[in-house]
Design a protein around this motif. Structure first.
Motif, PDB file in Angstrom:
ATOM      1  N   CYS A 103      53.873  58.238  89.256  1.00  0.00           N
ATOM      2  CA  CYS A 103      54.466  58.390  87.931  1.00  0.00           C
ATOM      3  C   CYS A 103      54.437  57.043  87.231  1.00  0.00           C
ATOM      4  N   LEU A 104      53.964  57.019  86.012  1.00  0.00           N
ATOM      5  CA  LEU A 104      53.960  55.788  85.216  1.00  0.00           C
ATOM      6  C   LEU A 104      55.070  55.888  84.182  1.00  0.00           C
ATOM      7  N   ILE A 105      55.882  54.850  84.120  1.00  0.00           N
ATOM      8  CA  ILE A 105      57.016  54.799  83.199  1.00  0.00           C
ATOM      9  C   ILE A 105      56.727  53.730  82.150  1.00  0.00           C
ATOM     10  N   PRO A 106      56.222  54.135  80.974  1.00  0.00           N
ATOM     11  CA  PRO A 106      55.989  53.123  79.945  1.00  0.00           C
ATOM     12  C   PRO A 106      57.313  52.636  79.370  1.00  0.00           C
ATOM     13  N   ALA A 107      57.389  51.344  79.109  1.00  0.00           N
ATOM     14  CA  ALA A 107      58.590  50.772  78.498  1.00  0.00           C
ATOM     15  C   ALA A 107      58.161  49.634  77.589  1.00  0.00           C
ATOM     16  N   ARG A 108      58.738  49.601  76.396  1.00  0.00           N
ATOM     17  CA  ARG A 108      58.533  48.433  75.543  1.00  0.00           C
ATOM     18  C   ARG A 108      59.415  47.308  76.078  1.00  0.00           C
ATOM     19  N   PRO A 109      59.057  46.063  75.796  1.00  0.00           N
ATOM     20  CA  PRO A 109      59.870  44.964  76.329  1.00  0.00           C
ATOM     21  C   PRO A 109      61.153  44.807  75.525  1.00  0.00           C
ATOM     22  N   SER A 110      61.992  45.851  75.547  1.00  0.00           N
ATOM     23  CA  SER A 110      63.262  45.828  74.805  1.00  0.00           C
ATOM     24  C   SER A 110      64.350  46.324  75.740  1.00  0.00           C
ATOM     25  N   ILE A 111      65.553  45.856  75.496  1.00  0.00           N
ATOM     26  CA  ILE A 111      66.663  46.244  76.363  1.00  0.00           C
ATOM     27  C   ILE A 111      66.868  47.762  76.321  1.00  0.00           C
ATOM     28  N   ALA A 112      66.694  48.368  75.126  1.00  0.00           N
ATOM     29  CA  ALA A 112      66.905  49.811  74.994  1.00  0.00           C
ATOM     30  C   ALA A 112      65.926  50.584  75.875  1.00  0.00           C
ATOM     31  N   ASP A 113      64.659  50.171  75.860  1.00  0.00           N
ATOM     32  CA  ASP A 113      63.669  50.883  76.675  1.00  0.00           C
ATOM     33  C   ASP A 113      63.912  50.648  78.157  1.00  0.00           C
ATOM     34  N   ILE A 114      64.290  49.424  78.503  1.00  0.00           N
ATOM     35  CA  ILE A 114      64.503  49.110  79.920  1.00  0.00           C
ATOM     36  C   ILE A 114      65.689  49.913  80.439  1.00  0.00           C
ATOM     37  N   GLU A 115      66.769  49.970  79.650  1.00  0.00           N
ATOM     38  CA  GLU A 115      67.930  50.775  80.066  1.00  0.00           C
ATOM     39  C   GLU A 115      67.563  52.253  80.160  1.00  0.00           C
ATOM     40  N   ALA A 116      66.696  52.691  79.248  1.00  0.00           N
ATOM     41  CA  ALA A 116      66.321  54.111  79.235  1.00  0.00           C
ATOM     42  C   ALA A 116      65.512  54.507  80.469  1.00  0.00           C
ATOM     43  N   THR A 117      64.951  53.522  81.182  1.00  0.00           N
ATOM     44  CA  THR A 117      64.174  53.874  82.386  1.00  0.00           C
ATOM     45  C   THR A 117      65.093  54.267  83.545  1.00  0.00           C
ATOM     46  N   ARG A 118      66.373  53.886  83.464  1.00  0.00           N
ATOM     47  CA  ARG A 118      67.237  54.021  84.653  1.00  0.00           C
ATOM     48  C   ARG A 118      67.418  55.458  85.140  1.00  0.00           C
ATOM     49  N   PRO A 119      67.782  56.415  84.230  1.00  0.00           N
ATOM     50  CA  PRO A 119      67.907  57.786  84.739  1.00  0.00           C
ATOM     51  C   PRO A 119      66.592  58.306  85.325  1.00  0.00           C
ATOM     52  N   THR A 120      65.472  57.902  84.724  1.00  0.00           N
ATOM     53  CA  THR A 120      64.161  58.337  85.238  1.00  0.00           C
ATOM     54  C   THR A 120      63.944  57.795  86.647  1.00  0.00           C
ATOM     55  N   VAL A 121      64.272  56.513  86.815  1.00  0.00           N
ATOM     56  CA  VAL A 121      64.102  55.896  88.136  1.00  0.00           C
ATOM     57  C   VAL A 121      65.022  56.567  89.156  1.00  0.00           C
ATOM     58  N   ARG A 122      66.248  56.884  88.720  1.00  0.00           N
ATOM     59  CA  ARG A 122      67.176  57.561  89.651  1.00  0.00           C
ATOM     60  C   ARG A 122      66.610  58.906  90.096  1.00  0.00           C
ATOM     61  N   THR A 123      66.081  59.666  89.134  1.00  0.00           N
ATOM     62  CA  THR A 123      65.512  60.976  89.488  1.00  0.00           C
ATOM     63  C   THR A 123      64.318  60.801  90.424  1.00  0.00           C
ATOM     64  N   LEU A 124      63.444  59.854  90.104  1.00  0.00           N
ATOM     65  CA  LEU A 124      62.261  59.639  90.945  1.00  0.00           C
ATOM     66  C   LEU A 124      62.662  59.200  92.348  1.00  0.00           C
ATOM     67  N   SER A 125      63.690  58.370  92.442  1.00  0.00           N
ATOM     68  CA  SER A 125      64.134  57.907  93.758  1.00  0.00           C
ATOM     69  C   SER A 125      64.714  59.076  94.546  1.00  0.00           C
ATOM     70  N   ARG A 126      65.496  59.921  93.842  1.00  0.00           N
ATOM     71  CA  ARG A 126      66.089  61.083  94.515  1.00  0.00           C
ATOM     72  C   ARG A 126      64.977  62.012  95.032  1.00  0.00           C
ATOM     73  N   LEU A 127      63.930  62.147  94.225  1.00  0.00           N
ATOM     74  CA  LEU A 127      62.824  63.033  94.629  1.00  0.00           C
ATOM     75  C   LEU A 127      61.878  62.342  95.614  1.00  0.00           C
TER      76      LEU A 127
END
Ligand SMILES: Nc1ncnc2c1ncn2[C@@H]1O[C@H](COP(=O)(O)OP(=O)(O)O)[C@@H](O)[C@H]1O
Ligand SMILES: [Mg+2]
Length: 217
Positions: A103-127
């Motif tokens: 899975c590729l998680i695109p993120a702009r180099p902004s705090i908002a995008d970086i924070e927005a990756t967290r739930p995605t990372v949690r789901t991916l880690s759980r799976l």
């Protein structure tokens, strides 16, 4: 066949743009590529409708059809399936995460995008699914903002070794039904996309843990 899904619970990070340009770049490398658009907005599908060339093909499917669709593509000799998803948590995104080799998680180099990756990372880690971040829409050149974002994301997982800069070729190629490697084959966006594809291919082959330094053109 390898399957790569573009996921993150945020719109505008570049999932669709990177998916279609990566599909074109992979095809130029001789791979047989298919794009599955699971986003109801249909950005990738609309790109394909604007495109004159018949490949790489893009299709929208219903989420429950995903495993069967991937099995059919594998039987048909496809090398790579790219799945574009919506910027919201949905059964479609979870299905894409489960089906993907990476899975590729695109993120702009902004705090908002970086924070927005967290739930995605949690789901991916759980799976238990493998993922990498891709920095996108970075200021061109070497900047503190990009290297800081790289470092922060790298604490949570692998970051693709190529940071994609903000370049008009991405906007133009989206509008023209092209990949950035077709829009200007010798341009910087094209060379970044080829490098990103190389990084992804190497990671899919298990030859890198993704910890190497990022390179900003
Ligand atoms: N590297 C880039 N440089 C310039 N514009 C970009 C880049 N990546 C994406 N864009 C633009 O940003 C907008 C959002 O990108 P998109 O791929 O639709 O994001 P998502 O699918 O994550 O919502 C689009 O207008 C797209 O053309
Ligand atoms: Mg999109």
């Amino acid at each position: 066949m390898k399957t790569v899904a573009f996921v993150t619970q945020k719109g505008g990070t570049g999932k669709s743009s990177l998916a279609v340009s990566m599909a074109v770049a992979a095809q130029e490398r001789g791979l047989k590529v298919y794009v599955i658009d699971l986003d109801p907005q249909g950005t990738a599908k609309s790109w394909y409708e604007r495109r004159e060339a018949p490949s790489p093909e893009v299709a929208t499917i219903e989420t429950p059809q995903l495993p069967a669709a991937l099995a059919t593509l594998a039987r048909q000799g496809y090398d790579l399936a790219l799945i574009d998803t919506a910027g919201v948590d949905s059964p479609a995104t979870t299905a894409a995460m489960q089906a993907a080799d990476l899975c590729l998680i695109p993120a702009r180099p902004s705090i908002a995008d970086i924070e927005a990756t967290r739930p995605t990372v949690r789901t991916l880690s759980r799976l238990g699914r493998p993922f990498s971040f891709v920095l996108n829409q970075c200021p061109p050149g070497r900047t503190i903002r990009t290297s800081d974002a790289f470092r922060v994301l790298n604490l949570a997982g692998a970051v693709a070794g190529t940071a994609m800069a903000m370049r008009a070729d991405h906007l133009d190629s989206m509008a023209m039904g092209l990949g950035v490697t077709e829009r200007d084959p010798t341009g910087k966006a094209a060379s970044e996309m080829r490098e990103l594809l190389q990084w992804v291919t190497t990671r899919l082959e298990g030859k890198t843990n993704g910890q190497e330094e990022t390179r900003v053109a």
